[in-house]
Scaffold this motif. Structure first.
Motif, PDB file in Angstrom:
ATOM      1  N   MET A 129       0.673  -1.592  -0.183  1.00 62.43           N
ATOM      2  CA  MET A 129      -0.409  -0.253   0.136  1.00 62.43           C
ATOM      3  C   MET A 129       0.921   1.528   0.479  1.00 62.43           C
ATOM      4  N   TYR A 130       0.502   2.250  -0.707  1.00 62.36           N
ATOM      5  CA  TYR A 130       1.136   3.714  -0.758  1.00 62.36           C
ATOM      6  C   TYR A 130       0.718   4.612   0.140  1.00 62.36           C
ATOM      7  N   THR A 131       2.010   5.379   0.738  1.00 64.20           N
ATOM      8  CA  THR A 131       1.567   7.091   1.939  1.00 64.20           C
ATOM      9  C   THR A 131       0.947   7.846   0.737  1.00 64.20           C
ATOM     10  N   ALA A 132       0.831   8.755   1.464  1.00 68.67           N
ATOM     11  CA  ALA A 132       0.047   9.861  -0.163  1.00 68.67           C
ATOM     12  C   ALA A 132       1.560  10.133  -0.191  1.00 68.67           C
ATOM     13  N   ASN A 133       2.433  10.332   0.371  1.00 69.23           N
ATOM     14  CA  ASN A 133       3.261  11.168  -0.187  1.00 69.23           C
ATOM     15  C   ASN A 133       4.287   9.905  -1.751  1.00 69.23           C
ATOM     16  N   ALA A 134       4.019   9.033  -1.683  1.00 71.51           N
ATOM     17  CA  ALA A 134       4.256   8.519  -2.545  1.00 71.51           C
ATOM     18  C   ALA A 134       3.114   8.000  -3.317  1.00 71.51           C
ATOM     19  N   ILE A 135       2.253   8.942  -3.988  1.00 71.02           N
ATOM     20  CA  ILE A 135       0.693   9.041  -5.059  1.00 71.02           C
ATOM     21  C   ILE A 135       0.794  10.285  -5.541  1.00 71.02           C
ATOM     22  N   ARG A 136       0.544  10.295  -6.956  1.00 71.78           N
ATOM     23  CA  ARG A 136       0.946  11.637  -7.323  1.00 71.78           C
ATOM     24  C   ARG A 136      -0.832  11.343  -8.655  1.00 71.78           C
ATOM     25  N   ASN A 137      -1.626  12.356  -8.575  1.00 73.61           N
ATOM     26  CA  ASN A 137      -2.807  11.662  -9.345  1.00 73.61           C
ATOM     27  C   ASN A 137      -2.474  13.560 -10.553  1.00 73.61           C
ATOM     28  N   VAL A 138      -2.585  13.172 -11.773  1.00 76.54           N
ATOM     29  CA  VAL A 138      -2.126  13.787 -12.760  1.00 76.54           C
ATOM     30  C   VAL A 138      -3.410  13.761 -14.159  1.00 76.54           C
ATOM     31  N   CYS A 139      -3.770  14.791 -14.599  1.00 75.92           N
ATOM     32  CA  CYS A 139      -5.088  14.238 -15.486  1.00 75.92           C
ATOM     33  C   CYS A 139      -4.038  15.223 -17.052  1.00 75.92           C
ATOM     34  N   LEU A 140      -4.448  14.125 -17.502  1.00 73.01           N
ATOM     35  CA  LEU A 140      -3.986  14.635 -19.033  1.00 73.01           C
ATOM     36  C   LEU A 140      -4.707  15.381 -20.118  1.00 73.01           C
TER      37      LEU A 140
END
Length: 687
Positions: free
Chosen positions: A1-12
């Protein structure tokens, strides 16, 4: 499971056809999420899986694609580029913390890119620019980059430089920051020697990056002026800061087909784009109505925002972004809109149409909850200890309307219920039952969106529907006072019927609804028959004498008449009143009224002449012009609604989709005599 620091939410984001879905496919491939790349033309990409997307070869909704790379989870949101589907774009912008603006090296700066930039500016969203299709024929990276610099200024900074061969074909790329060069061999990245002729360019761009980094920190600025160097960690930290505070917009390039540039883009998504905790500022409304800043907090009580809904034959999924704490499938959260407590259903991560069940969604992550029937897009789900409502999604007002009806009679309800289901998935369109014209009116962003809705009605709900221009709700009124006699007399065996009235009909401006007055002297008509007379006229005014449209601005005064002590009854006086109305109207100078709207058209200055010329053809009256904050011109006018049916499409064509407008009803006005005959003729043909 990833922590918030290891998540990126990117829109194209970007224009239709710029290569967003192909880029997503390429990133999936280079991170090992798929083992072969699909193609839009073959209808086998991960992002475009809806039957309508496959049939039309375009994206029509936002697809979620999670990637795992270097111990980081990247939720990629692939948005549609077609302007009719901008509702899906504003949804994705609410879930993303950063954007990648995709523009093709073949087309340069398109309207879609301009709009995407504006969306990001309005939301203070950190962004990359990715120049796609650099290795295709007729592509021109340099021209595209120069156009970006000219349009958006020196904050646009290249982190990548293409390598050309002698025939001007892009064969590789140079990582400016690390001063390393790569090319692709069988979809694998291979490091190559730095070309000698590029060394000076790399130094120039590297120095420009150092200057950008120096501007983020005083200590670094002093060192920069003293000619000192920066460590790699300082460069990354400074660039990350520059991207976050919008003083730097890095430019990347590549080819989705060969995967050139894809790994470099991934590396920089991780190192330069913000994680959800550093992401966009959110405003929340508390239960007491006060607004406060919402802090994205992994250690806080659970809260999630519903940014998209999918409601298809496989079930209903509420797509959420977790903004605080974490949620599990048995978490009970309060829906801030309804105040009801909802026990969450099964949790999933989505990859295109494929779902994977998970036990937990952590802060910052994007996933979906199954079968949440009462939950809608835009809802905030939060812990009972801290109920707050995040701002809804700002869909554009629908500006293109058509009447929708089933091909087969009796299926109206099926059309209505099918569209209501589709509306859960796409709240950017509206459906209204117009009581005056007896039509179901479907309104959206343009003809393509409505066409897709009709196609989905057939494929998902098995009902064939047709679109036709929505009827205009005309009205009728009189311009002259007349008096008329109405007598209803019927004598057949047994009791007869007798009603006899004199009514004065006058035009009046104060109110639209019928004014009924009584001025009978000496009991010529007994008072108990007055309501029947009024009821008769109320029924009669629903159909005017010219084209059968409702009669407005009318005053009717019952001033005389007679009655029979045995044969008079309410029905007789009601029918007598209708006869008086029918006799009077043709002689009272009846005329048609049409709805007139206030129009505000926002366009770049260069299109004002075309817009004004077009408005005069639509019988529009210009009311003024004003500049807006973005350097556009707002043309204000009053225009008959009957002339505006196709305006959304016509304005798009006239301004290369750079124009937008709002139109709101103001009042009814008399239709010019020349136009009345045609409207009356059409109404009679419909009877």
């Amino acid at each position: 499971m990833y922590t918030a620091n290891a998540i990126r939410n990117v829109c194209l984001l970007g224009h239709s056809g710029s290569g967003k879905s192909a880029l997503a496919e390429s990133l999936l491939y280079v991170t090992g999420a798929i083992d072969r790349m699909g193609k839009n033309a073959d209808g086998n990409t991960v992002c475009d899986f809806d039957p309508e997307e496959i049939r039309r070869n375009i994206s029509i909704s936002t697809a979620v694609v999670p990637l795992e790379y270097k111990n980081t989870k990247i939720n990629l949101l692939d948005t549609p580029g077609g302007f009719d589907f901008s509702g899906a774009v504003v949804e994705a912008l609410r879930a993303a913390d950063a954007a990648i603006l995709v523009c093709s090296a073949k087309d340069g700066i398109s309207v879609g890119l301009e709009k995407a930039w504006k969306y990001c500016e309005e939301r203070n969203m950190p962004r990359f620019i990715y120049i796609s299709k650099v290795d295709e024929d007729n592509s021109d990276y340099n021209a595209t980059f120069e156009a970006l610099r000219e349009k958006f200024g020196n904050k646009v900074a290249p982190l990548v430089v293409p390598i050309w061969n002698s025939s001007k074909k892009v064969t590789g790329i140079i990582d400016v920051l690390n001063k390393r060069a790569y090319e692709m061999q069988n979809l694998k990245r291979v490091e190559i020697q730095l070309p000698d002729d590029k060394l000076s360019v790399i130094e120039e761009f590297n120095d420009a990056l150092k200057e950008s980094v120096a501007e983020t920190d005083e200590e670094l600025m002093d060192r920069f002026f003293e000619g000192g160097d920066f460590t790699y960690a300082e460069m990354i930290k400074g660039l990350h800061q520059g991207v976050s505070d919008l003083s730097l917009f890095p430019v990347f390039c590549g080819s989705a087909v060969s995967c050139l540039g894809s790994l470099m883009l991934m590396d920089n998504i991780i190192s330069l784009l913000p994680n959800p905790v550093e992401g966009n500022y959110h405003k929340a409304t508390r239960a007491d109505g006060e607004t406060e800043e919402f802090v994205v907090s992994p250690g806080g009580v659970p809260a999630a925002f519903v940014w998209k809904t999918v409601s298809d034959q496989y079930g209903k999924y509420s797509f959420v972004k977790v903004l605080s704490g974490e949620i599990t499938s048995d978490t009970a959260l309060v829906n801030a809109r309804t105040g009801e407590t909802e026990k969450l259903g099964r949790l999933y991560t989505m990859c295109g149409k494929k779902n994977t069940e998970v036990k937990t969604l952590v802060c910052g992550d994007i996933g979906a909850i199954g079968k949440m029937d009462k939950v809608k897009t835009g809802d905030t789900l939060c812990d009972a200890r801290k109920v707050v409502s995040l701002k809804g999604i700002p869909y554009a007002e629908p500006c293109y309307s058509m009447a929708i009806a089933p091909k087969a009679k009796g299926q109206e309800e099926k059309v209505g219920s099918g569209l209501n289901r589709l509306n859960e998935e796409d709240p950017s369109f509206t459906l209204v039952n117009n009581a005056e014209t007896h039509q179901m009116v479907l309104s959206g962003a343009g003809d393509q969106q409505l066409d897709v809705l009709v196609a989905k009605l057939k494929s998902r709900f098995g009902v064939d529907a047709v679109l036709e221009p929505a009827k205009v709700a005309y009205r009728e009124k009189i311009k002259k006072t007349v008096e008329a006699h109405g007598r209803h007399k019927k004598q057949t065996g047994g009791s007869g019927q007798f009603g006899d009235v004199w009514v004065r009909f006058e035009p009046q401006e104060e109110q639209e609804e019928l004014i009924f007055d009584v001025a009978v002297v000496g009991g010529a008509v007994p008072k108990n028959f007055n309501p029947a007379v009024e009821k008769g006229i109320q029924e009669a005014v629903l159909k005017g004498p010219l084209a059968g449209y409702p009669m407005v601005n009318l005053k009717a005064t019952l001033y005389d008449g007679s009655y029979h002590p045995v044969d008079s009854n309410e029905m007789a006086f009601k029918l007598a009143a209708i006869l008086a109305y029918k006799e009077a109207m043709p002689n009272a100078m009846p005329t048609l009224l049409e709805p007139v709207g206030a129009l505000a058209v926002t366009v770049p200055e260069s299109y004002v002449g075309d817009v004004m010329g077009d408005l005069s053809k639509r019988r529009g009256r210009p009311m003024g012009m004003n500049p807006d904050a973005d350097g556009n011109t707002v043309v204000e006018a009053e225009v008959p609604m009957a002339e505006m049916g196709s305006y959304a499409i016509d304005l798009r064509a006239m301004t290369q989709a750079r124009g937008s407008f709002t139109l709101s009803f103001v009042r009814y006005e008399e239709v010019p005599k020349a136009a009345q005959a045609k409207i009356i003729e059409e109404a009679k043909n419909e009877e």
